[in-house]
Design an enzyme around this catalytic site. Structure first.
Site, PDB file in Angstrom:
ATOM      1  N   LYS A   1      -6.474 -68.909  30.811  1.00  0.00           N
ATOM      2  CA  LYS A   1      -5.759 -67.997  29.926  1.00  0.00           C
ATOM      3  C   LYS A   1      -6.705 -67.383  28.911  1.00  0.00           C
ATOM      4  CE  LYS A   1      -1.144 -70.044  30.178  1.00  0.00           C
ATOM      5  NZ  LYS A   1      -0.024 -70.632  29.398  1.00  0.00           N
TER       6      LYS A   1
ATOM      7  N   ARG B   1      -4.352 -75.268  36.464  1.00  0.00           N
ATOM      8  CA  ARG B   1      -3.095 -74.514  36.508  1.00  0.00           C
ATOM      9  C   ARG B   1      -2.938 -74.002  37.937  1.00  0.00           C
ATOM     10  NH1 ARG B   1      -5.615 -72.578  31.656  1.00  0.00           N
ATOM     11  NH2 ARG B   1      -4.431 -73.139  29.774  1.00  0.00           N
TER      12      ARG B   1
ATOM     13  N   HIS C   1      -6.986 -75.687  26.509  1.00  0.00           N
ATOM     14  CA  HIS C   1      -6.065 -75.333  25.432  1.00  0.00           C
ATOM     15  C   HIS C   1      -6.834 -74.753  24.252  1.00  0.00           C
ATOM     16  CE1 HIS C   1      -2.849 -78.451  26.861  1.00  0.00           C
ATOM     17  NE2 HIS C   1      -2.784 -77.311  27.524  1.00  0.00           N
TER      18      HIS C   1
ATOM     19  N   HIS D   1       2.715 -78.051  37.779  1.00  0.00           N
ATOM     20  CA  HIS D   1       2.376 -78.312  36.378  1.00  0.00           C
ATOM     21  C   HIS D   1       2.575 -79.788  36.034  1.00  0.00           C
ATOM     22  CE1 HIS D   1       0.955 -76.043  32.960  1.00  0.00           C
ATOM     23  NE2 HIS D   1       1.691 -76.808  32.159  1.00  0.00           N
TER      24      HIS D   1
ATOM     25  N   ARG E   1      -0.624 -81.395  36.499  1.00  0.00           N
ATOM     26  CA  ARG E   1      -1.512 -81.110  35.364  1.00  0.00           C
ATOM     27  C   ARG E   1      -1.163 -82.034  34.188  1.00  0.00           C
ATOM     28  NH1 ARG E   1      -4.731 -77.056  32.717  1.00  0.00           N
ATOM     29  NH2 ARG E   1      -3.823 -76.319  30.768  1.00  0.00           N
TER      30      ARG E   1
ATOM     31  N   TYR F   1       0.918 -84.519  24.653  1.00  0.00           N
ATOM     32  CA  TYR F   1       0.676 -85.647  25.549  1.00  0.00           C
ATOM     33  C   TYR F   1       0.574 -86.969  24.805  1.00  0.00           C
ATOM     34  CZ  TYR F   1      -0.270 -81.971  28.908  1.00  0.00           C
ATOM     35  OH  TYR F   1      -0.151 -80.870  29.710  1.00  0.00           O
TER      36      TYR F   1
END
Length: 312
Positions: A181, A157, A283, A257, A260, A292
């Site tokens: 995150k 990120r 994630h 992004h 990414r 994806y």
């Protein structure tokens, strides 16, 4: 006990016990305060209690969210933004349930169906075209190449990239750990080329500042009180990526992004399993990674055409 007091308790719980980021807590505060204000208006009360939250209030609250923009002379709340409001409310109700405070059952909150935008990604040759546009005879060029290669090679990120220090990254082993995150650590692996480009940039620098990437702009705002260049910002990285995408003649919108997305798509197209990609992206939920799988459909069609036996 009133909802306003319990919201503060809940936000402190998120900070101390759940380790949520300041930004997440700020967003939850916004969503829950909006719920509180709308609920007080709906019920005609100056303050509401947990027992006041029932199915009818929830129904009217959702209706208010859906009409929020038009009734306030503002832009309508997007469906995904409405969903964030409901996620915050559901988390708050779960907190009340754990404290055995009677209120609405959180399982009664259904989230709206969200149609996700098509993921934009670059093919490997497009990334190479971007890299070929970079003049690496300058320090800023070396930096820009290292940034783009690191984003694409590690699936970082942009916030994780700008927070890196020199001692954060092991160029010999080509792996390091970032805190993503939810304050969760995950390993990052990078290619030999990315490691070499970062080394080239660091070798060209004459400073001893800890930040891995610096803002080399001549803008005085980019220099601290000691005259040293500051750590690069996420906006500066976005400008760098946009610049070389434009120079490479790529017409689609390209952001950090996007690189990414490209990292994840490249892994899946080359046979990586989705669970491994989930771990590398950091994630928490596999459903986030599954976006994806849609962009690899065309690749799967090619495989089907090339290798599946056709009846005659």
């Amino acid at each position: 006990m009133y909802i306003s007091d319990l919201i503060e308790d809940f936000l402190e719980h998120l900070e101390i016990e759940s380790g949520r980021s300041k930004r997440t807590i700020e967003n939850y505060r916004l969503y829950l305060e909006r719920f509180l204000n709308l609920s007080e208006e709906i019920l005609g009360k100056d303050a509401i209690k947990p027992s006041d939250i029932d199915r009818e209030l929830l129904r009217k609250y959702r209706l208010n969210l859906n009409r929020y923009g038009s009734e306030n002379g503002k832009e309508d709340l997007k469906t995904i933004t409405q969903a964030y409001h409901l996620i915050a409310l559901r988390g708050f109700l779960k907190y009340l349930a754990r404290r055995e405070i009677k209120s609405l059952d959180p399982s009664l909150i259904d989230l709206p169906h969200i149609v996700r935008k098509q993921v934009t990604f670059l093919h490997f040759d497009e990334v190479e075209e971007m890299l070929n546009e970079i003049d690496t005879s300058t320090e800023s060029g070396l930096r820009d190449r290292a940034i783009i290669e690191l984003l694409y090679s590690g699936g970082l990120r942009v916030s994780e990239l700008v927070g890196l220090n020199r001692d954060s990254i092991n160029l010999d082993r080509r792996e390091f750990v970032v805190r993503g995150k939810g304050s969760k650590d995950r390993p990052i692996f990078i290619s030999k080329s990315a490691a070499a480009r970062v080394a080239d940039y660091l070798d060209a620098r004459t400073d001893s500042l800890p930040a891995l990437f610096l803002n080399n702009s001549n803008n005085l705002q980019s220099v601290d009180t000691s005259g040293n260049y500051r750590r690069i910002t996420t906006r500066s990285v976005a400008r760098i990526v946009e610049k070389y995408a434009r120079l490479a003649g790529i017409t689609k919108h390209v952001s950090p992004h996007t690189l990414r997305h490209s990292f994840a798509t490249d892994l899946l197209m080359n046979g990586a399993d989705i669970r491994s990609v989930q771990s590398m992206l950091g994630h928490a939920d596999i459903s986030t990674t599954q976006i994806y799988t849609h962009v690899t459909d065309a690749h799967l069609r090619d495989i089907h055409e090339r290798f599946h036996s056709e009846t005659k």
